[in-house]
Design a protein around this motif. Structure first.
Motif, PDB file in Angstrom:
ATOM      1  N   ARG A  62       0.829  -1.207   0.000  1.00 58.64           N
ATOM      2  CA  ARG A  62       0.000   0.000   0.000  1.00 58.64           C
ATOM      3  C   ARG A  62       0.862   1.256   0.000  1.00 58.64           C
ATOM      4  O   ARG A  62       1.893   1.325   0.667  1.00 58.64           O
TER       5      ARG A  62
ATOM      6  N   GLU B 298      -0.453   4.722   0.702  1.00 60.03           N
ATOM      7  CA  GLU B 298      -1.517   5.642   1.103  1.00 60.03           C
ATOM      8  C   GLU B 298      -0.905   6.971   1.512  1.00 60.03           C
ATOM      9  O   GLU B 298       0.036   7.019   2.301  1.00 60.03           O
TER      10      GLU B 298
ATOM     11  N   ASP C  57       1.964   6.443   4.164  1.00 58.24           N
ATOM     12  CA  ASP C  57       2.832   5.270   4.145  1.00 58.24           C
ATOM     13  C   ASP C  57       4.230   5.658   3.663  1.00 58.24           C
ATOM     14  O   ASP C  57       4.399   6.605   2.895  1.00 58.24           O
TER      15      ASP C  57
ATOM     16  N   THR D 245       5.981   4.330   1.520  1.00 56.63           N
ATOM     17  CA  THR D 245       6.128   4.187   0.066  1.00 56.63           C
ATOM     18  C   THR D 245       5.722   5.449  -0.688  1.00 56.63           C
ATOM     19  O   THR D 245       5.940   5.551  -1.893  1.00 56.63           O
TER      20      THR D 245
END
Length: 299
Positions: A183, A185, A193, A195
């Motif tokens: 994910r 988000e 997140d 990422t």
């Protein structure tokens, strides 16, 4: 490696048309007479659209990331061992459904396309079901069942049609033996997140999904002016693309992305002959989500 193709992993699949999408191909689908994005692509009705930076950017993206382009790369890999192009791709998985909670889910789907364009990842579409909701483990099972009870593909097929250029997650997940998705988000419980900081980190997983991201222009990237300051993009080329996407404002960008992804079924569109009554009054229907009292609504 589990996320690259080798001769052992290649599977026999039915041959498919992998012609790169062009304006002439779009015009052959009867649904596209109801879609402004493709009517603009053809160029007969809205010739000025091709001068708009967001439109140019999205057209180029589609030509590079379409189902047809993926099929070409897949067949090159399967038949000629030329696998670099398909193996080097990274993906964003976006979910959609209708008609229940369409406002939230379709905004989330458009954001999946938005981040795909800005980070040069291939969008893979996935229909949200009870099973998908439970797989993501972000809602209680009872909530998943309640929200998706009347949002199955059979409910949506007479309302919205996914554009034929959009690759599907299930098919390509099986073909490419993709690793688990992670994910990405932006704001989940007020904390993005890892990422997403930045989204275009080369070390990010091969397959990510955008999470809910239901608020329009939550980061103000489409409505900001001047220099872009965001922790979510680091590469200069991607920042330049973000500037192109905001060139005509958020309403244009969202309308363009919606039309690029989806076409309304002609059965729910107002009739051109019946929309104007005998008095000459033209009728339009407007749906307002979550109206607030200060905006003139109470429900």
């Amino acid at each position: 490696s589990s996320n690259t193709l080798d001769p052992i992993q290649k599977k026999d699949v039915p041959a498919e048309d992998h012609t790169i999408l062009t304006a002439s191909n779009f015009s052959r689908n009867h649904l596209l007479s109801n879609n402004y994005f493709y009517r603009a692509w053809i160029g007969n009705e809205f010739p000025n659209a091709n001068d708009l930076l967001p439109f140019q950017l999205l057209k180029n993206y589609i030509e590079q990331h379409s189902q047809q382009q993926l099929m070409k790369e897949w067949e090159d890999c399967k038949n000629s061992n030329m696998c670099d192009a398909i193996n080097d791709r990274k993906f964003v998985v976006g979910t959609y459904s209708c008609p229940v909670t369409s406002g939230n889910r379709l905004h989330s789907f458009m954001h999946s396309l938005y981040w795909s364009v800005l980070t040069n990842r291939t969008l893979l579409a996935r229909y949200e079901t009870v099973e998908t909701c439970q797989e993501y483990r972000e809602k209680k099972g009872s909530t998943c069942r309640k929200e998706n009870e009347f949002s199955t593909p059979s409910h949506c097929k007479d309302i919205l049609h996914l554009s034929p250029w959009v690759p599907g997650f299930d098919k390509w997940n099986e073909r490419l033996v993709l690793p688990p998705m992670i994910r990405a988000e932006i704001k989940y419980q007020h904390e993005p997140d890892a990422t997403t900081k930045p989204y275009d980190n080369p070390a990010n997983p091969r397959v990510i999904r955008t999470g809910s991201q239901v608020l329009p222009d939550d980061l103000r990237l489409l409505s900001s002016k001047g220099k872009l300051n965001t922790p979510h993009l680091s590469l200069q080329s991607n920042l330049e693309n973000a500037k192109k996407m905001r060139e005509n404002g958020p309403y244009f960008a969202y309308g363009m992305m919606f039309e690029a992804l989806l076409t309304m079924d002609e059965g729910i569109l107002p009739s051109q002959t019946k929309r104007v009554d005998s008095s000459g009054i033209e009728t339009f229907f407007i749906h307002s989500r979550h109206s607030k009292e200060e905006m003139g609504g109470k429900s």
